[in-house]
Design a protein around this motif. Structure first.
Motif, PDB file in Angstrom:
ATOM      1  N   LEU A 260     -37.758  20.349  47.239  1.00 37.44           N
ATOM      2  CA  LEU A 260     -37.857  21.192  48.227  1.00 37.44           C
ATOM      3  C   LEU A 260     -37.249  20.602  49.727  1.00 37.44           C
ATOM      4  N   VAL A 261     -37.542  19.387  49.830  1.00 35.73           N
ATOM      5  CA  VAL A 261     -36.977  18.425  50.952  1.00 35.73           C
ATOM      6  C   VAL A 261     -35.461  18.531  51.162  1.00 35.73           C
ATOM      7  N   LYS A 262     -34.772  18.437  49.684  1.00 34.90           N
ATOM      8  CA  LYS A 262     -33.442  18.186  50.007  1.00 34.90           C
ATOM      9  C   LYS A 262     -32.847  19.562  50.040  1.00 34.90           C
ATOM     10  N   ALA A 263     -33.638  20.662  49.711  1.00 34.20           N
ATOM     11  CA  ALA A 263     -33.021  22.113  50.144  1.00 34.20           C
ATOM     12  C   ALA A 263     -33.290  22.240  51.523  1.00 34.20           C
ATOM     13  N   ALA A 264     -34.077  21.925  51.808  1.00 35.77           N
ATOM     14  CA  ALA A 264     -34.523  22.258  53.350  1.00 35.77           C
ATOM     15  C   ALA A 264     -33.569  21.516  54.388  1.00 35.77           C
ATOM     16  N   VAL A 265     -33.124  20.334  53.891  1.00 31.85           N
ATOM     17  CA  VAL A 265     -31.887  19.542  54.689  1.00 31.85           C
ATOM     18  C   VAL A 265     -30.560  20.506  54.517  1.00 31.85           C
ATOM     19  N   ARG A 266     -30.402  20.949  53.141  1.00 30.24           N
ATOM     20  CA  ARG A 266     -29.053  21.793  53.040  1.00 30.24           C
ATOM     21  C   ARG A 266     -29.173  23.088  54.164  1.00 30.24           C
ATOM     22  N   LEU A 267     -30.567  23.447  54.179  1.00 22.97           N
ATOM     23  CA  LEU A 267     -30.530  24.796  54.855  1.00 22.97           C
ATOM     24  C   LEU A 267     -30.334  24.567  56.453  1.00 22.97           C
ATOM     25  N   GLY A 268     -30.478  23.288  56.689  1.00 20.51           N
ATOM     26  CA  GLY A 268     -30.409  22.867  58.159  1.00 20.51           C
ATOM     27  C   GLY A 268     -28.866  22.399  58.513  1.00 20.51           C
ATOM     28  N   GLY A 269     -28.146  22.544  57.468  1.00 22.25           N
ATOM     29  CA  GLY A 269     -26.606  22.567  57.797  1.00 22.25           C
ATOM     30  C   GLY A 269     -26.063  21.402  57.396  1.00 22.25           C
ATOM     31  N   LEU A 270     -26.645  20.343  56.726  1.00 23.89           N
ATOM     32  CA  LEU A 270     -26.108  19.059  55.894  1.00 23.89           C
ATOM     33  C   LEU A 270     -25.955  19.422  54.475  1.00 23.89           C
ATOM     34  N   ASP A 271     -24.721  19.253  53.946  1.00 16.17           N
ATOM     35  CA  ASP A 271     -24.968  19.553  52.566  1.00 16.17           C
ATOM     36  C   ASP A 271     -25.056  18.291  51.654  1.00 16.17           C
ATOM     37  N   VAL A 272     -26.296  18.001  51.543  1.00 21.73           N
ATOM     38  CA  VAL A 272     -26.603  16.867  50.489  1.00 21.73           C
ATOM     39  C   VAL A 272     -26.686  16.948  48.957  1.00 21.73           C
ATOM     40  N   GLY A 273     -26.199  18.109  48.614  1.00 25.03           N
ATOM     41  CA  GLY A 273     -26.139  18.598  47.282  1.00 25.03           C
ATOM     42  C   GLY A 273     -27.625  18.887  46.544  1.00 25.03           C
ATOM     43  N   GLY A 274     -27.599  18.984  45.421  1.00 26.83           N
ATOM     44  CA  GLY A 274     -28.966  19.224  44.675  1.00 26.83           C
ATOM     45  C   GLY A 274     -29.619  17.943  44.039  1.00 26.83           C
ATOM     46  N   VAL A 275     -30.623  18.231  43.421  1.00 26.14           N
ATOM     47  CA  VAL A 275     -31.209  16.845  42.634  1.00 26.14           C
ATOM     48  C   VAL A 275     -30.813  16.589  41.484  1.00 26.14           C
ATOM     49  N   ARG A 276     -30.798  15.415  40.922  1.00 22.75           N
ATOM     50  CA  ARG A 276     -30.384  15.060  39.633  1.00 22.75           C
ATOM     51  C   ARG A 276     -31.347  15.192  38.575  1.00 22.75           C
ATOM     52  N   PRO A 277     -31.225  15.715  37.297  1.00 23.26           N
ATOM     53  CA  PRO A 277     -32.097  15.938  36.246  1.00 23.26           C
ATOM     54  C   PRO A 277     -32.736  14.650  36.034  1.00 23.26           C
ATOM     55  N   PRO A 278     -34.147  14.650  35.718  1.00 23.63           N
ATOM     56  CA  PRO A 278     -34.976  15.879  35.291  1.00 23.63           C
ATOM     57  C   PRO A 278     -35.305  16.639  36.469  1.00 23.63           C
ATOM     58  N   LEU A 279     -35.306  16.392  37.599  1.00 20.96           N
ATOM     59  CA  LEU A 279     -35.672  17.365  38.585  1.00 20.96           C
ATOM     60  C   LEU A 279     -34.697  18.569  38.569  1.00 20.96           C
ATOM     61  N   ILE A 280     -35.040  19.788  39.359  1.00 17.58           N
ATOM     62  CA  ILE A 280     -34.737  21.018  39.394  1.00 17.58           C
ATOM     63  C   ILE A 280     -34.762  21.389  40.747  1.00 17.58           C
ATOM     64  N   ASP A 281     -33.581  22.032  41.295  1.00 14.27           N
ATOM     65  CA  ASP A 281     -33.274  22.573  42.458  1.00 14.27           C
ATOM     66  C   ASP A 281     -34.438  23.881  42.516  1.00 14.27           C
ATOM     67  N   PRO A 282     -34.966  24.127  43.694  1.00 14.41           N
ATOM     68  CA  PRO A 282     -35.833  25.165  43.952  1.00 14.41           C
ATOM     69  C   PRO A 282     -35.110  26.678  43.452  1.00 14.41           C
ATOM     70  N   ALA A 283     -36.106  27.446  42.944  1.00 15.88           N
ATOM     71  CA  ALA A 283     -35.573  28.966  42.627  1.00 15.88           C
ATOM     72  C   ALA A 283     -35.199  29.840  43.903  1.00 15.88           C
ATOM     73  N   PRO A 284     -34.203  30.814  43.883  1.00 12.20           N
ATOM     74  CA  PRO A 284     -33.903  31.560  44.818  1.00 12.20           C
ATOM     75  C   PRO A 284     -35.071  31.993  45.887  1.00 12.20           C
ATOM     76  N   GLU A 285     -36.242  32.495  45.194  1.00 11.78           N
ATOM     77  CA  GLU A 285     -37.475  33.026  45.658  1.00 11.78           C
ATOM     78  C   GLU A 285     -38.103  31.969  46.580  1.00 11.78           C
ATOM     79  N   ASP A 286     -38.137  30.848  46.075  1.00  7.45           N
ATOM     80  CA  ASP A 286     -38.685  29.544  46.521  1.00  7.45           C
ATOM     81  C   ASP A 286     -37.939  28.874  47.711  1.00  7.45           C
ATOM     82  N   LEU A 287     -36.515  29.217  47.703  1.00 12.27           N
ATOM     83  CA  LEU A 287     -35.906  28.756  48.950  1.00 12.27           C
ATOM     84  C   LEU A 287     -36.008  29.705  50.080  1.00 12.27           C
TER      85      LEU A 287
END
Length: 307
Positions: A260-287
């Motif tokens: 969620l932290v990484k997704a929020a950084v992306r939402l703020g305009g800095l393209d930090v990419g996603g997380v590496r497995p075994p973590l998963i990126d947030p679902a669209p509704e959670d974003l």
């Protein structure tokens, strides 16, 4: 000296899954410019568990250069004993000011084993070390005092939230003839630490990790100002209107404390990419909910500033 809001940057990845060092440099620079009191790179939020040693060294070196000596830079270390020692040496070579020693993975160790682990890692470096208690790494009072006495151990970070036990550890360390004689610091290392800051301050622990600082430093700093000046009304407004909803969203899925932290950084305009497995990126509704929560938090800060 560590003080103020402590910044735990994410580790950016490219679409090809390599570490994006230019984006990391920008991320760290922005955080320091915003007023971070210290940078903790390649730690939990920075996906230390997902980095191989060469990537780790590059990440630490990049963060040190971006910070430019304006604030201390601590680097994560941990894992198996040989790797932890190697990471400790690599962090020193990359210019880090200290280490956050995280728990060994996938083992339940007795307190005596944890003391031996910390002792052997600290013997491999001249850097000051903060010991991180969380997961299977649980210190009792006697073992916490024992590691606090080690010359290179300068702090103890708690990610368990057992305030009764922690209160006894704090008192025992601070009254110990050896550990209490040095500038020893305690840290609140709970996920979304602001949610427990009032409780930790009640037992004398003022320093804390702020993952929120990664993507909304204005909210993180507003909370810090309120809690350190005794503005309880603002503290409660920010907890109710931002931090507690964020915590509820975080608890929906294991690993959201990072993704969620990484997704929020992306939402703020800095393209930090996603997380590496075994973590998963947030679902669209959670974003979408994350975006609403951050917007509400920023609105609260704006409204409080206009009072």
């Amino acid at each position: 000296m560590l003080d103020g809001v402590l910044f735990f940057p994410v580790t950016p990845f490219t679409p090809e899954d390599s570490v994006d060092l230019p984006i990391l440099s920008e991320h760290v620079r922005r955080g320091v410019d915003a007023g971070a009191g210290g940078v903790f790179v390649a730690c939990g939020t920075g996906e230390f568990h997902a980095l191989e040693p060469r990537e780790y060294a590059d990440v630490v070196r990049t963060a040190v250069a971006a910070a430019g000596g304006r604030v201390p830079v601590y680097a994560g270390a941990g894992g198996s004993l040989p790797l932890a020692r190697a990471f400790a040496r690599a962090a020193a070579e990359a210019g880090a000011d200290g280490l956050l020693l995280m728990p060994p993975y996938m083992v339940q160790a007795p307190a005596a084993g944890l003391v031996a682990y910390v002792t052997q890692v600290t013997a491999a470096t001249d850097l000051p070390v903060i010991v991180y208690q969380r997961g299977g790494a649980r210190f009792d009072v006697a073992s916490a005092v024992e590691v606090a006495r080690l010359p290179k151990v300068v702090g103890f970070k708690d990610g368990l939230g057992d305030l009764d036990q922690l209160s006894r550890i704090v008192t025992a360390v601070r009254t110990d003839a050896v550990a209490g004689a040095k500038d020893f610091r305690f840290f609140n290392g709970m996920p979304t630490a602001e949610g427990t800051v009032p409780a930790y301050r009640g037992i004398g622990i003022d320093l804390y990790s702020s993952a929120v600082f990664c993507f909304a430093p204005e909210i993180s700093l507003a909370f810090h100002r309120a809690v350190t000046t005794g503005d309880d009304k603002t503290v409660q407004k920010l907890l109710a209107g931002f931090f507690h909803p964020l915590i509820a969203l975080r608890e929906r899925t294991p690993g959201y404390a990072v993704s969620l932290v990484k997704a929020a950084v992306r939402l703020g305009g800095l393209d930090v990419g996603g997380v590496r497995p075994p973590l998963i990126d947030p679902a669209p509704e959670d974003l979408a909910e994350l975006a609403r929560i951050v917007e509400a938090g920023r609105a609260l800060v704006t409204a409080e500033a206009a009072r």
